[in-house]
Scaffold this active site. Structure first.
Site, PDB file in Angstrom:
ATOM      1  N   HIS A 198      64.084  17.149  25.484  1.00  0.00           N
ATOM      2  CA  HIS A 198      63.288  17.059  24.263  1.00  0.00           C
ATOM      3  C   HIS A 198      63.939  17.916  23.184  1.00  0.00           C
ATOM      4  O   HIS A 198      64.360  19.040  23.449  1.00  0.00           O
ATOM      5  CB  HIS A 198      61.865  17.538  24.544  1.00  0.00           C
ATOM      6  CG  HIS A 198      60.896  17.269  23.436  1.00  0.00           C
ATOM      7  ND1 HIS A 198      60.924  17.933  22.231  1.00  0.00           N
ATOM      8  CD2 HIS A 198      59.856  16.385  23.352  1.00  0.00           C
ATOM      9  CE1 HIS A 198      59.952  17.481  21.451  1.00  0.00           C
ATOM     10  NE2 HIS A 198      59.288  16.548  22.115  1.00  0.00           N
ATOM     11  N   CYS A 236      62.328  12.565  20.088  1.00  0.00           N
ATOM     12  CA  CYS A 236      61.049  12.839  19.431  1.00  0.00           C
ATOM     13  C   CYS A 236      61.229  12.704  17.926  1.00  0.00           C
ATOM     14  O   CYS A 236      61.884  13.523  17.284  1.00  0.00           O
ATOM     15  CB  CYS A 236      60.538  14.228  19.792  1.00  0.00           C
ATOM     16  SG  CYS A 236      58.943  14.597  19.036  1.00  0.00           S
ATOM     17  N   HIS A 265      59.254   9.579  21.737  1.00  0.00           N
ATOM     18  CA  HIS A 265      58.009  10.097  21.187  1.00  0.00           C
ATOM     19  C   HIS A 265      57.950   9.621  19.741  1.00  0.00           C
ATOM     20  O   HIS A 265      58.776  10.050  18.927  1.00  0.00           O
ATOM     21  CB  HIS A 265      57.972  11.619  21.220  1.00  0.00           C
ATOM     22  CG  HIS A 265      57.816  12.199  22.581  1.00  0.00           C
ATOM     23  ND1 HIS A 265      57.672  13.562  22.796  1.00  0.00           N
ATOM     24  CD2 HIS A 265      57.758  11.626  23.806  1.00  0.00           C
ATOM     25  CE1 HIS A 265      57.540  13.786  24.094  1.00  0.00           C
ATOM     26  NE2 HIS A 265      57.598  12.624  24.724  1.00  0.00           N
ATOM     27  N   ASP A 309      52.714  10.265  19.874  1.00  0.00           N
ATOM     28  CA  ASP A 309      52.783  11.715  20.034  1.00  0.00           C
ATOM     29  C   ASP A 309      51.593  12.357  19.337  1.00  0.00           C
ATOM     30  O   ASP A 309      50.550  11.731  19.186  1.00  0.00           O
ATOM     31  CB  ASP A 309      54.123  12.219  19.504  1.00  0.00           C
ATOM     32  CG  ASP A 309      54.578  13.515  20.150  1.00  0.00           C
ATOM     33  OD1 ASP A 309      53.860  14.038  21.009  1.00  0.00           O
ATOM     34  OD2 ASP A 309      55.658  13.999  19.790  1.00  0.00           O
ATOM     35  N   HIS A 310      51.741  13.563  18.890  1.00  0.00           N
ATOM     36  CA  HIS A 310      50.610  14.321  18.360  1.00  0.00           C
ATOM     37  C   HIS A 310      49.738  13.471  17.438  1.00  0.00           C
ATOM     38  O   HIS A 310      50.238  12.768  16.566  1.00  0.00           O
ATOM     39  CB  HIS A 310      51.104  15.533  17.565  1.00  0.00           C
ATOM     40  CG  HIS A 310      51.928  16.465  18.375  1.00  0.00           C
ATOM     41  ND1 HIS A 310      52.652  17.483  17.808  1.00  0.00           N
ATOM     42  CD2 HIS A 310      52.150  16.553  19.712  1.00  0.00           C
ATOM     43  CE1 HIS A 310      53.286  18.159  18.754  1.00  0.00           C
ATOM     44  NE2 HIS A 310      53.006  17.606  19.915  1.00  0.00           N
ATOM     45  N   TYR A 323      46.167  16.473  20.732  1.00  0.00           N
ATOM     46  CA  TYR A 323      46.067  15.621  21.916  1.00  0.00           C
ATOM     47  C   TYR A 323      44.654  15.071  22.134  1.00  0.00           C
ATOM     48  O   TYR A 323      44.178  14.981  23.252  1.00  0.00           O
ATOM     49  CB  TYR A 323      46.557  16.382  23.151  1.00  0.00           C
ATOM     50  CG  TYR A 323      48.058  16.525  23.144  1.00  0.00           C
ATOM     51  CD1 TYR A 323      48.873  15.489  23.605  1.00  0.00           C
ATOM     52  CD2 TYR A 323      48.666  17.661  22.632  1.00  0.00           C
ATOM     53  CE1 TYR A 323      50.250  15.600  23.570  1.00  0.00           C
ATOM     54  CE2 TYR A 323      50.042  17.780  22.593  1.00  0.00           C
ATOM     55  CZ  TYR A 323      50.827  16.741  23.065  1.00  0.00           C
ATOM     56  OH  TYR A 323      52.198  16.849  23.012  1.00  0.00           O
TER      57      TYR A 323
END
Length: 346
Positions: A198, A236, A265, A309-310, A323
């Site tokens: 990552h 990401c 991501h 993702d977030h 999350y």
């Protein structure tokens, strides 16, 4: 494309039953969370995760993450015992059917934000990073506690770590990463488990600590440390995209064409004068070209794992910052829609 969703195990208030109801959901992204960093995960814990996941109708093919012990990153003489434990975790996860392991090589801290509840124009809240807020933070005072930070560290532990990292610059960190990869990638290949590093989040130095998975030049160097298809990326978008100098669409095109992106991501961030703000996944809300990213992946026949993702906190939801269920489910649906449209128009 295989759609996945981060799940924090049986203590996660977002249940597998809810995740299963998100359209096109294929696999969870999970881990064993009750084992100290550097130790071997029990086969019983891995089996239980797999059993409860598959009972819900989902796969368990992606692990995020198997953390890398700080002694490995520091290059200490004790690193070999932790690398042996890491290799055994790869073997056990491969035996359980795991196909991809996401990990990072960020010293001390994982992803860093300076505020977790910035109110947006629509009333939702999200994670942000502002340079002026970071300047006021002191990680050594023992008072900071943010997602992505190991809360088990005591103030004395952090001071010792920071002292140890004074002798580790970017070159030394690359050297230590190479040593680690040379040990684990042959095992990953034997077990048919793709290792996917990552990027550093954000992709620049935090509190004076070195960070190296930050841009195209450094990623090129990383991939050559052990030039093996099992040594690849968790690409990401939000992490690398936080730096406006990174050409994200070009990088996705390049590395997916090389077959070195094992996990995507996908999220959106908006560049602001003193940092960045996380936004809804939809392209118009941030600075990322989500459609261009998906187009590059589809063009290159990419068939790896992807997850929203977030997410923001919306509709009154509370929980682990970044999350929640609702906005990440919307993000998954948005990615599904963009993907289908790009495929139909290709």
């Amino acid at each position: 494309m295989k759609m996945t969703f981060r799940w924090y195990g049986e203590d996660d208030k977002i249940t597998l039953e809810k995740i299963r109801q998100i359209p096109n959901m294929y696999s969870v992204v999970t881990a064993v969370y009750d084992v100290p960093v550097g130790e071997v995960w029990s086969e019983e814990s891995i089996r239980r995760l797999k059993t409860v996941t598959e009972k819900s109708g989902l796969k368990m093919e992606v692990i995020e993450s198997v953390p890398v012990h700080e002694d490995i990153k520091l290059g200490l003489p004790t690193r070999d015992k932790y690398i042996e434990a890491y290799k055994e975790n790869i073997r056990r996860l491969g035996k359980a059917g795991v196909k991809c392991i996401c990990y990072n090589f960020m010293p001390v801290f994982d992803w860093t934000r300076t505020q977790l509840d910035k109110v947006s124009f629509d009333g939702s809240t999200s994670l942000v990073y502002y340079a002026d807020q970071l300047e006021k933070m002191d990680p050594l005072n023992g008072e900071l506690s943010l997602p992505g930070w190991d809360s088990s560290y005591k103030k004395e532990d952090l001071r010792k770590l920071f002292d140890q990292y004074k002798s580790v610059d970017e070159e030394k960190l690359f050297e230590n990463l190479k040593y680690f990869l040379e040990q684990i990638i042959p095992v990953a290949q034997q077990c048919d488990v793709k290792m996917a590093i990552h990027p550093d989040d954000p992709p620049w130095s935090i509190f004076g600590l070195p960070r190296i998975i930050t841009n195209e030049k450094n990623i090129d160097r990383f991939l050559k440390l052990v030039d093996n298809p099992y040594n690849g990326l968790t690409f990401c978008v939000g992490s690398l995209g936080a730096d406006p100098k990174n050409d994200i669409v070009s990088m996705v095109d390049k590395y997916s064409k090389m077959g070195r992106i094992h996990f995507m991501h996908i999220r959106n961030v908006k560049h602001v004068e003193n940092g960045f703000e996380e936004t809804a996944h939809d392209q118009k809300y941030g600075s990322m070209d989500i459609v261009g990213i998906v187009r590059a992946l589809v063009k290159n026949g990419w068939d790896g794992y992807v997850r929203p993702d977030h997410g923001r906190m919306i509709w009154g939801e509370t929980g682990k910052p970044g999350y929640g269920l609702y906005d990440r489910a919307l993000g998954a649906s948005y990615i599904n829609g963009v993907w289908e449209a790009v495929e139909l128009l290709s």
